[in-house]
Design a protein around this motif. Structure first.
Motif, PDB file in Angstrom:
ATOM      1  N   ALA A  57       0.906  -1.140  -0.110  1.00  0.00           N
ATOM      2  CA  ALA A  57       0.162  -0.158   0.063  1.00  0.00           C
ATOM      3  C   ALA A  57       0.787   1.259   0.048  1.00  0.00           C
ATOM      4  CB  ALA A  57      -0.936   0.146   1.273  1.00  0.00           C
ATOM      5  N   LEU A  58       1.926   1.307   0.609  1.00  0.00           N
ATOM      6  CA  LEU A  58       2.774   2.342   0.565  1.00  0.00           C
ATOM      7  C   LEU A  58       3.534   2.661  -0.486  1.00  0.00           C
ATOM      8  CD1 LEU A  58       4.340   1.946   4.399  1.00  0.00           C
ATOM      9  CD2 LEU A  58       2.561   3.518   3.770  1.00  0.00           C
ATOM     10  N   LEU A  59       3.807   1.523  -1.274  1.00  0.00           N
ATOM     11  CA  LEU A  59       4.434   1.551  -2.579  1.00  0.00           C
ATOM     12  C   LEU A  59       3.527   2.146  -3.646  1.00  0.00           C
ATOM     13  CD1 LEU A  59       6.963   1.221  -4.530  1.00  0.00           C
ATOM     14  CD2 LEU A  59       6.334  -1.313  -4.566  1.00  0.00           C
ATOM     15  N   VAL A  60       2.387   1.741  -3.668  1.00  0.00           N
ATOM     16  CA  VAL A  60       1.285   2.387  -4.482  1.00  0.00           C
ATOM     17  C   VAL A  60       1.262   3.813  -4.045  1.00  0.00           C
ATOM     18  CG1 VAL A  60      -1.152   2.118  -5.087  1.00  0.00           C
ATOM     19  CG2 VAL A  60       0.153  -0.075  -5.088  1.00  0.00           C
ATOM     20  N   THR A  61       1.000   4.088  -2.973  1.00  0.00           N
ATOM     21  CA  THR A  61       0.921   5.254  -2.498  1.00  0.00           C
ATOM     22  C   THR A  61       2.081   6.399  -3.016  1.00  0.00           C
ATOM     23  OG1 THR A  61      -0.187   4.686  -0.363  1.00  0.00           O
ATOM     24  CG2 THR A  61       0.678   6.919  -0.521  1.00  0.00           C
ATOM     25  N   SER A  62       3.339   5.842  -2.815  1.00  0.00           N
ATOM     26  CA  SER A  62       4.507   6.510  -3.394  1.00  0.00           C
ATOM     27  C   SER A  62       4.450   6.724  -4.939  1.00  0.00           C
ATOM     28  CB  SER A  62       5.580   5.772  -2.975  1.00  0.00           C
ATOM     29  OG  SER A  62       6.014   5.799  -1.588  1.00  0.00           O
ATOM     30  N   GLU A  63       4.094   5.739  -5.768  1.00  0.00           N
ATOM     31  CA  GLU A  63       3.975   5.835  -7.040  1.00  0.00           C
ATOM     32  C   GLU A  63       2.786   6.689  -7.583  1.00  0.00           C
ATOM     33  OE1 GLU A  63       6.205   4.719  -9.032  1.00  0.00           O
ATOM     34  OE2 GLU A  63       7.067   3.328  -7.461  1.00  0.00           O
ATOM     35  N   LEU A  64       1.795   6.812  -7.026  1.00  0.00           N
ATOM     36  CA  LEU A  64       0.676   7.598  -7.463  1.00  0.00           C
ATOM     37  C   LEU A  64       1.053   9.155  -6.960  1.00  0.00           C
ATOM     38  CD1 LEU A  64      -2.738   5.656  -6.457  1.00  0.00           C
ATOM     39  CD2 LEU A  64      -1.621   5.903  -8.692  1.00  0.00           C
ATOM     40  N   THR A  65       1.511   9.374  -5.852  1.00  0.00           N
ATOM     41  CA  THR A  65       1.840  10.801  -5.746  1.00  0.00           C
ATOM     42  C   THR A  65       3.327  11.133  -6.493  1.00  0.00           C
ATOM     43  OG1 THR A  65       2.917  10.012  -3.771  1.00  0.00           O
ATOM     44  CG2 THR A  65       0.831  10.760  -3.294  1.00  0.00           C
ATOM     45  N   THR A  66       4.176  10.466  -6.715  1.00  0.00           N
ATOM     46  CA  THR A  66       5.207  10.648  -7.448  1.00  0.00           C
ATOM     47  C   THR A  66       4.921  10.821  -8.895  1.00  0.00           C
ATOM     48  OG1 THR A  66       6.729   9.395  -6.242  1.00  0.00           O
ATOM     49  CG2 THR A  66       7.449   9.969  -8.436  1.00  0.00           C
ATOM     50  N   ASN A  67       3.778  10.009  -9.432  1.00  0.00           N
ATOM     51  CA  ASN A  67       3.523  10.493 -11.027  1.00  0.00           C
ATOM     52  C   ASN A  67       2.574  11.614 -11.026  1.00  0.00           C
ATOM     53  OD1 ASN A  67       4.736   8.003 -11.722  1.00  0.00           O
ATOM     54  ND2 ASN A  67       2.849   6.745 -11.601  1.00  0.00           N
ATOM     55  N   ALA A  68       1.906  11.822  -9.841  1.00  0.00           N
ATOM     56  CA  ALA A  68       1.208  13.249 -10.052  1.00  0.00           C
ATOM     57  C   ALA A  68       2.330  14.178  -9.923  1.00  0.00           C
ATOM     58  CB  ALA A  68       0.197  13.400  -8.812  1.00  0.00           C
ATOM     59  N   ILE A  69       3.075  14.292  -9.206  1.00  0.00           N
ATOM     60  CA  ILE A  69       4.028  15.343  -9.230  1.00  0.00           C
ATOM     61  C   ILE A  69       4.682  15.500 -10.492  1.00  0.00           C
ATOM     62  CG2 ILE A  69       6.365  16.164  -8.086  1.00  0.00           C
ATOM     63  CD1 ILE A  69       4.885  14.970  -5.521  1.00  0.00           C
ATOM     64  N   LEU A  70       5.362  14.438 -10.822  1.00  0.00           N
ATOM     65  CA  LEU A  70       6.067  14.375 -12.046  1.00  0.00           C
ATOM     66  C   LEU A  70       5.460  14.639 -13.559  1.00  0.00           C
ATOM     67  CD1 LEU A  70       8.771  11.288 -11.456  1.00  0.00           C
ATOM     68  CD2 LEU A  70       8.997  14.053 -11.364  1.00  0.00           C
ATOM     69  N   HIS A  71       4.300  14.005 -13.677  1.00  0.00           N
ATOM     70  CA  HIS A  71       3.458  13.954 -14.833  1.00  0.00           C
ATOM     71  C   HIS A  71       2.076  14.454 -14.933  1.00  0.00           C
ATOM     72  CE1 HIS A  71       6.334  11.006 -16.030  1.00  0.00           C
ATOM     73  NE2 HIS A  71       6.091  10.258 -14.936  1.00  0.00           N
TER      74      HIS A  71
END
Length: 147
Positions: A57-71
């Motif tokens: 769950a923490l990895l999915v959270t990191s990926e979703l927020t990172t993608n929102a920031i980067l893309h």
């Protein structure tokens, strides 16, 4: 796109469905909100927390927020709720573009840096929804099993 992916044209009313946390600006803030929500649920139900499931769950959270920031032009909203046997993480951003998985190698055969976030989300989450927002942008919700 992953097989669990679906798109919707308008954001579902969220007030009754999600616990509201302050919108995190960084993936670390979002991870802390997820850890807190899961820990509260485990305390309230007097059940142990599966550390591997929490890590997913923490990895999915990191990926979703990172993608929102980067893309996606930055995180504009964030919700987390423990629902049934899983945790739902919803991240909104300014972009209406749907997430895509890039091939790990470019056309010249060179390995790409990055591009693995969306496949990770698709692998670990049971239910993924991409919802267009009325004012523009999108909300991506993913439910990660906790058992």
């Amino acid at each position: 796109m992953c097989e669990q992916h679906s798109t919707e044209s308008a954001l579902e009313p969220s007030a009754a469905r999600y616990s509201r946390h302050p919108c995190p600006c960084r993936p670390a803030d979002a991870r802390r909100a997820v850890e807190q929500a899961v820990a509260e649920r485990c305390r309230a139900t007097h059940t142990g927390c599966d550390e591997d499931a929490l890590s997913d769950a923490l990895l999915v959270t990191s990926e979703l927020t990172t993608n929102a920031i980067l893309h996606g032009g930055g995180v504009t909203d964030f919700h987390v709720d423990v629902v049934g046997p899983g945790v739902r993480v919803s991240v909104s951003d300014r972009s209406s573009d749907l997430p895509v998985a890039l091939a790990p190698v470019d056309q010249e055969g060179r390995w790409r840096a990055g591009g693995r976030g969306w496949p990770i989300v698709c692998l670990l989450a049971d239910d993924i929804r991409v919802t267009g927002l009325p004012a523009g942008g999108k909300c991506i919700s993913a439910v990660v099993p906790l058992t």
